[in-house]
Design an enzyme around this catalytic site. Structure first.
Site, PDB file in Angstrom:
ATOM      1  CD  GLU A  11      -2.554   1.057   2.468  1.00 22.63           C
ATOM      2  OE1 GLU A  11      -3.876   1.799   2.420  1.00 22.63           O
ATOM      3  OE2 GLU A  11      -2.787  -0.038   4.136  1.00 22.63           O
ATOM      4  CB  CYS A  48      -4.399  -1.466   3.429  1.00 21.50           C
ATOM      5  SG  CYS A  48      -4.197  -1.884   5.458  1.00 21.50           S
ATOM      6  CE  LYS A  72      -7.854   1.583   3.505  1.00 22.23           C
ATOM      7  NZ  LYS A  72      -6.425   1.960   4.009  1.00 22.23           N
TER       8      LYS A  72
END
Length: 324
Positions: A69, A186, A149
């Site tokens: 990330e 994540c 995300k």
């Protein structure tokens, strides 16, 4: 510049047997790679380290190589100050340094390269926020995947709500070689709704670029075992391979004109798991590593035929999940 010493960890001496198999596999194994590395303040050195890791995975036969990330950045969300000049600034996807590096690496190695960036939005936001975006670039320079995300953490040391807008692009599934991939990021790892949505859409492999480590308010609490267990468990529940690519090292940052921030030590432990919950390969907590694993793609078929977890869902009963 001294070359970084990577530990090459492989699971390529024959795929693990599929215990629920009743008929031959229909597809050959797919080899995937992942590079675990620390962020380095010297941008040239950091890019060289990433390049070395991608080359090693490609030379080992990986069809796609996955990176962490915020691939080129420090983990700036340790501060709650939000974005600003000389500190944390979103970059354009087209013409920005992350896509440029991934494009170069994909062309050089002849494999797909996955990475992550702090992407600028158009028009720019008054508060300067952008989006946290995972991308995949093909050897011809084309953009194979682009996923924002969805879930944004709001906690000490991980003040991502000050930097990132929540992604709203859904759960795109894209073909990679002979498989179907999803590319969340994540914090998305912790949400069963997301992995289920990808699986229902046909994803066989989920890749999570990651930045997770110590908890500033709870320095004695090691969350690494929980992190791994929740990802592996969701792979079992959804019949998916999981590729989690974390960073390593202790990052000590000082924003311009500000005080030094509490350090975060990232716990590495990047891994690849299969639909049966087996960890095929895992990196150490604190050393650079290149992971390479062969995925028996039809293990998903076998497992979900024995345990039809998708076919026996009751979405008509799931209304409470979407209540405000």
């Amino acid at each position: 510049m001294t070359a970084l010493r990577f530990e090459l960890l492989t699971s390529t001496d024959g795929t693990a047997p599929s215990p629920a198999r009743t008929r031959p596999a229909e597809r050959p194994p797919l080899r995937v790679g992942a590079v675990q590395v620390a962020w380095t303040a010297d941008a040239t050195e950091h890019a060289a380290n990433l390049r070395q890791g991608v080359r090693a995975a490609a030379e080992a036969g990986a069809a796609i190589v996955c990176l962490q990330e915020l691939t080129l950045s420090p983990y700036f969300a340790v501060s709650d100050r939000g974005p600003g000049p000389g500190w944390a600034e979103p970059e354009p996807l087209d013409g920005g340094p992350t896509r440029a590096l991934l494009t170069d690496l994909a062309a050089e190695t002849g494999v797909l390269v996955h990475g992550s960036l702090y992407e600028a939005v158009d028009p720019p936001r008054a508060d300067g926020r952008g989006v946290n975006t995972a991308i995949v670039v093909a050897p011809d320079g084309s953009l194979v995947a682009r996923t924002r995300k969805v879930h944004i953490p709001v906690t000490a040391g991980y003040y991502e709500d000050r930097y990132f807008l929540p992604g709203d692009g859904g759960f795109p599934v894209v073909p990679v070689a002979q498989a179907r991939f999803g590319f969340p990021t994540c914090w998305d790892q912790w949400f069963p709704e997301l992995s289920r949505a990808y699986s229902v859409a046909g994803a066989e492999v989920l890749v999570y670029p990651t930045a997770i480590g110590s908890e500033p308010d709870h320095p004695d609490f090691d969350t690494q075992p929980l992190w791994q267990q929740v990802i592996v468990g969701q792979g079992i529940a959804n019949g998916t391979f999981m590729v989690a690519v974390n960073r390593i090292g202790t990052e000590r940052l000082t924003p311009p004109g500000g005080d030094a921030l509490p350090p975060i030590t990232f716990y590495g432990s990047s891994f690849v798991s299969d639909p049966y919950g087996r960890v095929l390969v895992r990196a150490p907590r604190d050393r650079p590593a290149v992971l390479v694993a062969d995925l028996d793609l039809d293990a998903r078929r076998d497992w979900l035929e024995l345990f039809p977890l998708l076919a026996t869902r009751r979405p008509d009963q799931y209304g409470p999940l979407t209540d405000a």
